[in-house]
Write a protein that holds these residues in place. Structure first.
Motif: not given
Length: 291
Positions: A237-255
């Motif tokens: 659960s904590t990793q899921k929350c941390e992913s939402r905060i820190r990980d990039a949305d690659i599709a959005e970044e590619m746009i």
């Protein structure tokens, strides 16, 4: 139209620099997979993320601790099972020694087997350990860190099951030295009816001590297993929350990367055109001079 300051080109270059910076930022997010690479990009976001990462690392290590605890309890349980089997055999031999049909030689053989069984018992007690930690030959208490935070721990109480530490208890819960397994091995004469009764009392008391300890270790093992399952769920659960905060949305970044790339090319083309404006001024001046 000005000669010293090509304002059109300067404005285009200013926007070009901004676009170039945005393009570099998007590329950084794509290459790292994180939308917050530097603390300056999101001070509050990176603070939350780092705190979550501390919790995640702590829970991962706690799961390893708990797994070690489970293995330790399984090791102790295996040895306790062997001790229980030995005492069951000793009790059978004591009862057999009480038969009136035995001659002196029979009783000596029975006594010899009892002594051998108790020697094996003592050897198991001394040799049972987990990663160098004695499990059955010391009176001790170990604290197992079972969580990522302070105070999240499980205490393990070890009991000394040596021959002189197990037997009939006194009112203060200390072992009666005259009714211990050591006394049974060294001094009890199984040819005497009163010693047969005393030996049975000692073996029954020792068996009850082992059964009680085995029950406690079994409950502790279940506690470790439930703690391990809970830690796994909390970590996920904590990793899921941390992913939402820190990980990039690659599709959005590619746009963003593609958009800024087009703007960079357009900026280069426009600067080429705007840099020709001073030449237009020169041509005007040349026309004036020719007149």
């Amino acid at each position: 139209m000005r000669l010293n300051h090509n304002l059109s080109s300067l404005n285009i270059y200013r926007e070009y620099s901004k676009t170039l910076k945005a393009n570099s930022k998007a590329l950084s997010h794509i290459s790292t997979g994180e939308k917050v690479v530097k603390a300056s990009e999101g001070p509050n976001t990176i603070a939350k993320s780092e705190r979550m990462r501390l919790q995640i690392r702590g829970m991962q290590m706690s799961q390893r601790n708990v797994q070690d605890g489970i293995s330790m309890m399984q090791t102790a349980d295996g040895s306790l099972s062997s001790l229980s089997s030995i005492l069951n055999r000793v009790r059978e031999l004591v009862v057999q020694a009480g038969s009136g049909s035995n001659n002196d030689e029979d009783k000596e053989q029975i006594k010899g087997e009892i002594n051998q069984m108790l020697d094996g018992y003592n050897q198991i007690v001394k040799d049972t350990e987990f990663n160098g930690v004695k499990l059955l030959s010391v009176e001790d208490e170990k604290t197992m860190q079972s969580g990522a935070n302070s105070g999240e721990s499980i205490n393990i109480t070890f009991k000394d099951l040596s021959l002189d530490k197990v037997g009939v208890l006194n009112p203060d819960n200390s072992v009666d030295s005259d009714k211990s397994l050591k006394k049974l091995r060294e001094e009890l004469d199984l040819s005497k009816p009163e010693d047969i009764s005393k030996a049975l009392e000692i073996v029954d008391a020792a068996s009850n001590s082992i059964i009680d300890l085995r029950s406690k270790y079994g409950a502790l093992s279940n506690k470790f297993e439930s703690t391990f399952d809970n830690l796994g769920e909390f970590e996920a659960s904590t990793q899921k929350c941390e992913s939402r905060i820190r990980d990039a949305d690659i599709a959005e970044e590619m746009i963003q990367f593609t958009r800024t790339g087009v703007l960079i090319e357009a900026g280069n083309a426009m600067m080429v055109q705007s840099n020709k404006f001073p030449q237009d001024v020169l041509r005007i001046l040349e026309n004036v001079r020719s007149r």
